[in-house]
Every structure is written in structure tokens, then in C-alpha cells.
Design a protein around this motif. Structure first.
Motif, PDB file in Angstrom:
ATOM      1  N   ASP A   1       9.164  10.106  -3.952  1.00 23.19           N
ATOM      2  CA  ASP A   1      10.534  10.138  -4.464  1.00 23.19           C
ATOM      3  C   ASP A   1      10.539   9.732  -5.935  1.00 23.19           C
ATOM      4  OD1 ASP A   1      11.578   6.952  -4.390  1.00 23.19           O
ATOM      5  OD2 ASP A   1       9.893   7.435  -3.101  1.00 23.19           O
ATOM      6  N   GLN A   2      11.648   9.997  -6.626  1.00 18.22           N
ATOM      7  CA  GLN A   2      11.700   9.757  -8.057  1.00 18.22           C
ATOM      8  C   GLN A   2      11.516   8.281  -8.405  1.00 18.22           C
ATOM      9  OE1 GLN A   2      11.784  12.202 -10.510  1.00 18.22           O
ATOM     10  NE2 GLN A   2      11.188  10.393 -11.685  1.00 18.22           N
ATOM     11  N   THR A   3      12.150   7.397  -7.628  1.00 16.94           N
ATOM     12  CA  THR A   3      11.991   5.966  -7.890  1.00 16.94           C
ATOM     13  C   THR A   3      10.539   5.549  -7.726  1.00 16.94           C
ATOM     14  OG1 THR A   3      14.246   5.484  -7.147  1.00 16.94           O
ATOM     15  CG2 THR A   3      12.704   3.650  -7.185  1.00 16.94           C
ATOM     16  N   GLY A   4       9.907   6.069  -6.677  1.00 23.12           N
ATOM     17  CA  GLY A   4       8.507   5.748  -6.453  1.00 23.12           C
ATOM     18  C   GLY A   4       7.611   6.250  -7.571  1.00 23.12           C
ATOM     19  N   GLN A   5       7.889   7.461  -8.052  1.00 20.32           N
ATOM     20  CA  GLN A   5       7.104   8.018  -9.157  1.00 20.32           C
ATOM     21  C   GLN A   5       7.310   7.212 -10.443  1.00 20.32           C
ATOM     22  OE1 GLN A   5       4.806  10.821  -9.160  1.00 20.32           O
ATOM     23  NE2 GLN A   5       4.940  10.108  -7.039  1.00 20.32           N
ATOM     24  N   ASP A   6       8.541   6.748 -10.666  1.00 20.11           N
ATOM     25  CA  ASP A   6       8.819   5.914 -11.845  1.00 20.11           C
ATOM     26  C   ASP A   6       8.054   4.595 -11.771  1.00 20.11           C
ATOM     27  OD1 ASP A   6      10.516   7.851 -12.811  1.00 20.11           O
ATOM     28  OD2 ASP A   6      12.355   6.862 -12.129  1.00 20.11           O
ATOM     29  N   ILE A   7       7.957   4.040 -10.565  1.00 16.83           N
ATOM     30  CA  ILE A   7       7.220   2.780 -10.398  1.00 16.83           C
ATOM     31  C   ILE A   7       5.736   2.997 -10.662  1.00 16.83           C
ATOM     32  CG2 ILE A   7       6.446   1.116  -8.651  1.00 16.83           C
ATOM     33  CD1 ILE A   7       9.287   1.296  -7.449  1.00 16.83           C
ATOM     34  N   ILE A   8       5.192   4.082 -10.169  1.00 17.18           N
ATOM     35  CA  ILE A   8       3.777   4.384 -10.418  1.00 17.18           C
ATOM     36  C   ILE A   8       3.527   4.552 -11.922  1.00 17.18           C
ATOM     37  CG2 ILE A   8       2.000   6.162 -10.133  1.00 17.18           C
ATOM     38  CD1 ILE A   8       3.095   6.557  -7.261  1.00 17.18           C
ATOM     39  N   ALA A   9       4.425   5.260 -12.588  1.00 18.36           N
ATOM     40  CA  ALA A   9       4.282   5.438 -14.041  1.00 18.36           C
ATOM     41  C   ALA A   9       4.372   4.093 -14.756  1.00 18.36           C
ATOM     42  CB  ALA A   9       5.365   6.388 -14.561  1.00 18.36           C
ATOM     43  N   GLY A  10       5.306   3.251 -14.314  1.00 16.33           N
ATOM     44  CA  GLY A  10       5.449   1.931 -14.918  1.00 16.33           C
ATOM     45  C   GLY A  10       4.224   1.073 -14.697  1.00 16.33           C
ATOM     46  N   TYR A  11       3.616   1.206 -13.533  1.00 14.58           N
ATOM     47  CA  TYR A  11       2.411   0.427 -13.241  1.00 14.58           C
ATOM     48  C   TYR A  11       1.255   0.867 -14.140  1.00 14.58           C
ATOM     49  CZ  TYR A  11      -1.499  -1.562 -10.567  1.00 14.58           C
ATOM     50  OH  TYR A  11      -2.620  -2.250 -10.194  1.00 14.58           O
ATOM     51  N   LYS A  12       1.110   2.152 -14.335  1.00 14.76           N
ATOM     52  CA  LYS A  12       0.055   2.639 -15.226  1.00 14.76           C
ATOM     53  C   LYS A  12       0.293   2.171 -16.662  1.00 14.76           C
ATOM     54  CE  LYS A  12      -0.908   6.791 -12.465  1.00 14.76           C
ATOM     55  NZ  LYS A  12      -0.804   8.275 -12.414  1.00 14.76           N
ATOM     56  N   THR A  13       1.556   2.158 -17.079  1.00 14.26           N
ATOM     57  CA  THR A  13       1.882   1.651 -18.416  1.00 14.26           C
ATOM     58  C   THR A  13       1.515   0.180 -18.535  1.00 14.26           C
ATOM     59  OG1 THR A  13       3.699   3.233 -18.660  1.00 14.26           O
ATOM     60  CG2 THR A  13       3.764   1.268 -20.065  1.00 14.26           C
ATOM     61  N   TYR A  14       1.775  -0.574 -17.478  1.00 16.93           N
ATOM     62  CA  TYR A  14       1.436  -2.004 -17.461  1.00 16.93           C
ATOM     63  C   TYR A  14      -0.068  -2.204 -17.605  1.00 16.93           C
ATOM     64  CZ  TYR A  14       0.463  -6.540 -15.227  1.00 16.93           C
ATOM     65  OH  TYR A  14      -0.010  -7.791 -14.919  1.00 16.93           O
ATOM     66  N   ILE A  15      -0.855  -1.461 -16.839  1.00 18.98           N
ATOM     67  CA  ILE A  15      -2.313  -1.576 -16.935  1.00 18.98           C
ATOM     68  C   ILE A  15      -2.779  -1.244 -18.350  1.00 18.98           C
ATOM     69  CG2 ILE A  15      -4.507  -0.618 -16.136  1.00 18.98           C
ATOM     70  CD1 ILE A  15      -3.205  -0.123 -13.419  1.00 18.98           C
ATOM     71  N   THR A  16      -2.189  -0.197 -18.903  1.00 21.23           N
ATOM     72  CA  THR A  16      -2.541   0.198 -20.270  1.00 21.23           C
ATOM     73  C   THR A  16      -2.277  -0.944 -21.250  1.00 21.23           C
ATOM     74  OG1 THR A  16      -2.013   2.519 -19.774  1.00 21.23           O
ATOM     75  CG2 THR A  16      -2.094   1.879 -22.099  1.00 21.23           C
TER      76      THR A  16
ATOM     77  N   ARG B   1       0.824  -1.213   0.000  1.00 22.68           N
ATOM     78  CA  ARG B   1       0.000   0.000   0.000  1.00 22.68           C
ATOM     79  C   ARG B   1       0.854   1.258   0.000  1.00 22.68           C
ATOM     80  NH1 ARG B   1       0.206   3.568   4.023  1.00 22.68           N
ATOM     81  NH2 ARG B   1      -2.071   3.849   4.107  1.00 22.68           N
ATOM     82  N   ASP B   2       2.058   1.204   0.576  1.00 21.26           N
ATOM     83  CA  ASP B   2       2.901   2.395   0.655  1.00 21.26           C
ATOM     84  C   ASP B   2       3.365   2.877  -0.716  1.00 21.26           C
ATOM     85  OD1 ASP B   2       2.556   2.220   3.356  1.00 21.26           O
ATOM     86  OD2 ASP B   2       4.602   1.592   3.813  1.00 21.26           O
ATOM     87  N   TYR B   3       3.415   1.989  -1.700  1.00 21.59           N
ATOM     88  CA  TYR B   3       3.863   2.390  -3.039  1.00 21.59           C
ATOM     89  C   TYR B   3       2.953   3.461  -3.647  1.00 21.59           C
ATOM     90  CZ  TYR B   3       7.397  -1.272  -3.673  1.00 21.59           C
ATOM     91  OH  TYR B   3       8.531  -2.056  -3.574  1.00 21.59           O
ATOM     92  N   TYR B   4       1.711   3.473  -3.264  1.00 27.33           N
ATOM     93  CA  TYR B   4       0.757   4.407  -3.866  1.00 27.33           C
ATOM     94  C   TYR B   4       0.995   5.852  -3.431  1.00 27.33           C
ATOM     95  CZ  TYR B   4      -1.803   0.394  -5.599  1.00 27.33           C
ATOM     96  OH  TYR B   4      -2.150  -0.759  -6.280  1.00 27.33           O
ATOM     97  N   PHE B   5       1.799   6.031  -2.379  1.00 28.07           N
ATOM     98  CA  PHE B   5       1.984   7.371  -1.826  1.00 28.07           C
ATOM     99  C   PHE B   5       3.432   7.835  -1.880  1.00 28.07           C
ATOM    100  CE2 PHE B   5      -1.258   4.943   0.600  1.00 28.07           C
ATOM    101  CZ  PHE B   5      -2.370   5.499  -0.007  1.00 28.07           C
ATOM    102  N   ARG B   6       4.266   7.104  -2.617  1.00 25.23           N
ATOM    103  CA  ARG B   6       5.673   7.493  -2.711  1.00 25.23           C
ATOM    104  C   ARG B   6       5.836   8.730  -3.586  1.00 25.23           C
ATOM    105  NH1 ARG B   6       9.619   2.413  -3.719  1.00 25.23           N
ATOM    106  NH2 ARG B   6      11.064   4.174  -3.795  1.00 25.23           N
TER     107      ARG B   6
END
Length: 686
Positions: A198-213, A191-196
Motif C-alpha cells: 500500500d502507499q503508506t507502506g511504500q512511503d515507510i520503506i522509502a523513508g527507511y532507506k533515506t534514514y539508512i542513507t 517483519r510485515d513492513y518489508y512486504f507492504r
């Protein structure tokens, strides 16, 4: 047996030193081979034991070992896992030869499952076709009132959006089973990943959205529309994450025990007709439910009511597709690999298909392969000797309890009772699961997966109202792991971990007590860590401590929390001492009682001399240190620091030994040495 040995010797694992298994053989060539129980060439003798014992014991291995490109980590567990893979591959091949087994036998079911996974051409031809019936069911939803039918269909095949359910022993009434409802439904690891931010956390969120897409595009959606859907799904999951308990909060068994009636569940979370949902999965008679995360489940009404129906439908689709990507065509497989394996864990290449299918078969039909595995590598004499070691370590724990200066006699009495009643399971279950009722074909991999899941869930949910099964196992016998089960007050050691380097019945006792002995002690100590200590000798979540003893335990545990908080892993990233507290207590306690048990064994059987220039005590600590050697890709290391309750390997070695007088004596640790701690700084619990 000999045939298996010859098969393995041809492979790449011949150089790892893991070929000496816990079995006897009449093959003279095997009898003449040297048993290397502790390879001292893997040390780094340029580093003194009093400086960095982990490096001293493993530096040679660390310097020469590269993480395989198809792995995100490599270490002792992975080496044994790789060996077990080869055994499982061998027994799968044997199961398909000749007429050894009936067509409806467990062995043939496993062979068919494996064959369906290896049918890459058939899987590619199917593409997204197997998903369409359930995707259509989701599309046909006209209102939120109809969600129950879809959720029932998904739960049957272990797809768990919004929440999950399972039947387990009631923590406060351990003679009966209870249905549990838990938080679930997030696509990121925690659950903590959704609120990161930092740059690494933001990159992971972007990657997750790309995956869903990508997933939506693969089932026929326009890419621009798919990207919008991904944004909406992430927003919905963020609401779920906000209401979710943290991993640290979930470690408190008192916080996750909230037994209520079905009527109370309906009142607390009225977005779903719960009675109809349970009826949809075949559970008609249900009165009481344990809601592990009560606030989360209560807040689901607000989340569902505040979300658009189309967004909920898209969310259900992703939660359905994502856990099934490994069973679909290569474009789905690679979409998941690129995000979960590559971006999140740093893995560079996909593992070979045959290895993936061996593990998939074992994961879905564990007892079928495990019986064959056990027949090959775990004879009765290995089980008997391991059980003897367990009993010795239990005796050592009784002795340590007696010697505790900080605990009252009242609490000691209860601790002794709990330890005496601790159940022990070694190697494999007395009876293997019968898979004859599952339909497993050679040409429908994903349907086989769903059939296996549905079978497991029927077994689990069917336990409601039944007497407790004392012989139940929660791990396949071939798994490289072990566990303590609090409500059953039992420790379980599958045959998969009872292999070198953890256990080798031909090795000297110091190595075995420092290896599997410390692991056995670890699992026993879990019954007395910060969480396990809250369960009594019957497995009930019931306080058996005096108020003063409980307070003193907490004070001593806090010393450990602060110690591990100071261990730096990457730059500014440190170990989370509170999250890892239970495992850290078990690591130290396990080493202490295994060491004591070794000394008690020497008192009865005589103390041996040095081997390869090292005393038995030094070999004990060296053996323990080799268990936790490992290398991790930075991405995975960061992920584990967030979600893993275990400390990194280096600190599973240096942390415990820095609090052990026995280690100080074995390696002549003196004040001023980097690993030396004052008495006040040392952890002293068990």
C-alpha cells in the motif's frame, strides 16, 4: 517528602490530578486537600452509557485534550509517566547535592550518567568519533568466517544483528536457566513492513532507506554510495524478514520452544562457529540452547552465504549505529527522530533534552533511580494495602473457577493449584542492584550506555548454571507497567503503576478495585489466557487440561476473536482479534474477578452508598474506563494495529463491558441498546 511535594506543585502537572500519590504526609496543607478519586467532569453526558461507554466515561477529556507536540500519544498512562518523570528528575537533582552519597554509590552513578547525557557540547564535539573503533573492526573483516568476533563485540553492548541471545528460565525445566537464541536484526518495527504494497507502506520503506542513507553520510560516506548501500541493506533485511516468525506465531509458546544441543545448533546453522561466539561473550560452558525460531536460525546459513561480504559489513554497521543514535550528536538524533518518531509515529517535536536524559538514566540504571523514587512515593502502608487487594482478587478467582460450568473438576483442581502457587511481587525488590562495578563518567554518554549494557548482559549470561533467583525483577520499580511471568508463575507490580489514577489508597474502594484491581486481575488472568494457560503450577510448559476442556476453551476464545475482529479503528483497519486475544482475555477476566472481589469486600465490610450520585458498581466501571482513555496520532495508531498485542483503549473498555452482566445491571443496559449482546455473542471464559 514535603520538599518533593512542593517541588512538584510548581510544575505543570499540578493541574492533572496526579499529585495525590500513595503516601502519607504530616503536611497539614496536603491533608486538607481534597482527594479527587474520580473526576466526573471528564465524562460526556450527551452520550448514554448503553451507547458508547468509553465515550460516556471519557468524552469530556477527549474533547479538551490535545496530544502534546513532543508526543505521539497521550492518555492516563502518559499522565502518570509524566508525573513519575518529575519525581525521577527531583531525586536526580537531590543525588547531586551535598555529600549524601559515596562517590561509587548507585545514586552518584545515576547522577553521573544523567550529567553525561546533559553535556550536549561534549557530545556534539565527539560527533561520530565514539563509533569508529567498532566500525573499523567491521571494516577489517576479510571473510565471513571472521563474523563471530564482531558479533560477540556487538552482543556485549546489546547490539543484535542477525540474532539475539538471552538467558531465561527453561520453560520445561523451571528449576534451571537456559540460553535462548532468537530472531533479530530488522530496522523496521515488524517483519510485515518489508512486504507492504500500500502507499503508506511504500512511503515507510522509502523513508527507511533515506534514514539508512543519512546514517552512512554521517559517518563519512558519499551520499550516492550511501543510497546504494541502503538498497542492498534493505534487500538483506527483507530476506531476514521473510524467514522471521510473525508476531502472531511468536505468541504460541510451544512453537518457540525448541531445545537443542550446541552441536545441533552448529549443524542447523553452520555459518557461524557458535562455540567460539559464546566464548567471545564469556560463556564457556554451554550444552543446551533453546532456539525460539528454529527455522529462522537455520535459514541464516543461506542468507549469509547468499549475501556479499561487503553488504553484510554495511548491514552490521547500520545495525550498530542505529540503536546508538540517541547517544550521539544532534545530527544522528534527528535522523532517527525524523524516521522513527515523526514518520512512523507522527510525533511533531523532540522531547526536551532533560526529560529524555531522565528516562535514559532510568532505563540504563533502573535500580539506582528506582530506590530513590520508591523512598519518595511508595510507603510501606501503600504496599500492604495493595497486597491485601491482590489476595482478595486471588480469592475471587478461586471462587470463579469453582463456579465454571464448562470446566471439569479435574482441570479445575489444577487451575486452583496454579492460582494458589502464584507468586506476587509488589512495589520494589527486596534487594537493589549494585552498580559499583560499572564505570560511569560525567563526560562520555555513549560509553556509559555501553558499560551499562555490558554489565546487564554479564549478569544475565552469568545466570547459566546458577540456581533460580526467585527474587529477580524484570522491570525497574519506577516503570508504569506490570507483568505476568509464565515460567516463574508470578505477577509483578512496580511502584510506578501503583499511583493515581490506577491506585490511590485514599480513594473509595470501588475506584481502586476498578482501577488497579482490574489491572491486578488482568495480570492474574494472563496465567490463564490462550498462551499462559499452557504453563502449569510450576511454570512448566506442560499441558494440564483435559482434551474436552481445552477444546471448549478454544471455542469460547474464538467468540472473542470474532468479536474483536469486528472493531473498526481507521477506515478499513480493524483490530486483529487473534493477535490481541491474550490481552483481551486478560482485560475481561481482570474486570470480572476485580468486580467479584469488590463485592466480597463489601460483604465483609459493609456496602457504601452513592458518591457523586453514582453507585459503587457504577464507580467501579467508570474507574476502569478512565484507565484506557487516550489519543493517538494516526501514524502510531496504524503501527500499533500491526505490532501491538493490546487492543486500542476504546475497545479495552467497550469490548469487556459488552460481555458483562454486571455492567448491564449497573447501567440498565437493555436489548436493542448498542452495547447489548445476546448470551451467545457474549464472551464467557473466566
Amino acid at each position: 517528602m514535603i520538599k518533593l511535594k512542593n517541588y512538584l506543585l510548581v510544575g505543570a502537572m499540578a493541574s492533572t490530578g496526579l499529585l495525590v500519590s500513595c503516601e502519607s504526609t504530616q503536611d497539614s496543607a496536603q491533608e486538607e486537600s481534597e482527594v479527587v478519586s474520580l473526576d466526573l467532569n471528564l465524562r460526556d453526558t450527551t452520550v448514554a452509557p448503553n451507547n458508547d461507554f468509553y465515550r460516556y466515561a471519557n468524552g469530556g477529556w477527549l474533547d479538551k485534550t490535545e496530544i502534546p507536540s513532543d508526543r505521539s500519544a497521550w492518555g492516563s498512562f502518559h499522565e502518570l509517566f509524566e508525573y513519575n518523570e518529575k519525581v525521577l528528575s527531583f531525586v536526580l537533582e537531590e543525588a547531586t547535592k551535598g555529600e549524601l552519597y559515596d562517590e561509587n554509590s548507585n545514586e552518584i552513578k545515576a547522577a553521573n550518567f544523567y550529567a553525561s547525557g546533559m553535556d550536549s557540547l561534549g557530545i556534539e564535539a565527539q560527533s561520530a568519533e565514539p563509533l569508529k573503533p567498532i566500525l573499523a573492526q567491521i571494516d577489517q573483516l576479510q571473510s565471513k568466517d571472521e563474523l563471530g568476533n564482531v558479533l560477540s563485540s556487538l552482543q556485549k553492548i546489546s547490539v543484535t544483528p542477525l540474532f539475539n541471545i538471552y538467558v531465561g528460565i527453561d520453560d520445561k525445566q523451571t528449576d534451571s536457566y537456559i540460553m535462548n537464541v532468537t530472531q533479530s536484526g530488522l530496522g523496521l518495527p515488524d517483519r510485515d513492513y518489508y512486504f507492504r504494497e500500500d502507499q503508506t507502506g511504500q512511503d515507510i520503506i522509502a523513508g527507511y532507506k533515506t534514514y539508512i542513507t543519512k546514517l552512512f553520510v554521517l559517518v563519512g560516506e558519499d551520499s550516492a554510495v550511501a543510497a546504494t548501500k541502503a538498497e542492498n541493506i534493505f534487500a538483506l533485511e527483507s530476506k531476514l524478514a521473510e524467514n522471521s516468525m510473525t508476531r502472531l506465531e511468536r505468541r504460541n509458546p510451544e512453537a518457540t520452544y525448541n531445545k537443542i544441543s550446541l552441536a545441533e545448533l552448529q549443524e542447523n546453522s553452520n555459518w557461524l562457529d557458535w562455540k567460539s561466539f559464546f566464548a567471545g561473550i564469556g560463556v564457556e560452558e554451554i550444552s543446551e540452547i533453546n532456539v525460539n525460531q528454529l527455522e529462522y536460525i537455520s535459514q541464516l546459513s543461506e542468507v549469509v552465504e547468499g549475501s556479499e561480504l561487503d553488504d553484510i559489513k554495511d548491514y552490521l554497521k547500520v545495525r550498530f549505529i542505529s540503536p546508538n543514535t540517541a547517544y550521539l550528536s544532534n545530527d544522528f538524533v534527528m535522523a532517527a527522530f525524523d524516521f522513527y518518531n515523526k514518520q512512523l509515529s507522527g510525533q511533531q517535536e523532540m522531547r526536551p533534552r532533560a526529560k529524555r536524559m531522565v528516562n535514559s538514566t532510568n532505563g540504563n540504571l533502573g535500580d539506582a533511580l528506582s530506590k530513590l523514587y520508591v523512598d519518595e512515593v511508595f510507603p510501606p502502608e501503600a504496599k500492604e494495602k495493595c497486597l491485601e487487594m491482590v489476595n482478595n482478587i486471588k480469592d475471587a478467582m478461586h471462587k470463579r473457577i469453582d463456579q465454571l460450568t464448562w470446566m471439569s473438576e479435574e482441570t479445575k483442581k489444577e487451575a486452583h493449584t496454579k492460582l494458589t502457587k502464584l507468586k506476587v511481587k509488589i512495589g520494589y525488590p527486596d534487594e537493589w542492584e549494585d552498580y559499583s562495578s560499572i564505570e560511569i563518567s560525567k563526560d562520555n554518554y555513549i560509553q556509559n550506555r555501553w558499560n551499562a549494557n555490558a554489565f546487564d548482559n554479564r549478569l544475565n549470561w552469568g545466570k547459566l548454571g546458577q540456581p533460580i533467583d526467585p527474587d529477580e525483577w524484570h522491570m525497574a520499580a519506577s516503570v508504569v507497567n506490570a507483568y505476568y511471568n509464565p515460567p516463574a508463575n508470578e505477577i509483578v507490580f512496580p511502584a510506578g503503576i501503583l499511583q493515581p489514577p490506577f491506585y490511590n489508597y485514599k480513594a473509595d474502594d470501588a475506584v481502586n478495585y476498578g482501577g488497579i484491581g482490574a489491572v491486578i486481575g488482568h495480570e492474574i488472568t494472563h496465567g490463564f489466557d490462550d498462551s499462559g494457560r499452557k504453563y502449569n503450577h510450576e511454570g512448566e510448559l506442560k499441558d494440564w487440561w483435559t482434551e474436552d476442556d481445552a477444546a471448549e476453551f478454544e471455542r469460547r476464545a474464538q467468540v472473542m476473536v470474532e468479536q474483536y475482529n469486528g472493531f473498526k479503528v481507521q477506515d478499513t483497519l480493524n483490530v486483529n482479534g487473534k493477535l490481541t486475544l491474550g490481552e483481551n482475555i486478560a482485560d475481561l477476566g481482570g474486570m470480572l474477578i476485580a468486580y467479584d472481589a469488590l463485592q466480597m469486600y463489601f460483604e465483609k465490610n459493609g456496602r457504601p452508598g452513592k458518591i457523586d450520585g453514582m453507585t459503587p458498581e457504577q464507580r467501579f466501571f467508570m474507574s476502569q474506563a478512565t484507565l484506557w482513555r487516550g489519543k493517538y496520532r494516526p501514524q502510531l495508531e496504524q503501527q500499533l494495529l500491526i505490532q501491538d498485542t493490546h487492543s486500542p483503549g476504546k475497545f479495552r473498555v467497550n469490548g469487556p463491558v459488552s460481555s458483562m452482566t454486571e455492567f448491564y445491571e449497573a447501567f440498565d443496559i437493555k436489548q436493542g441498546d448498542p452495547l447489548w449482546r445476546s448470551q451467545e455473542e457474549r464472551v464467557d471464559i473466566w
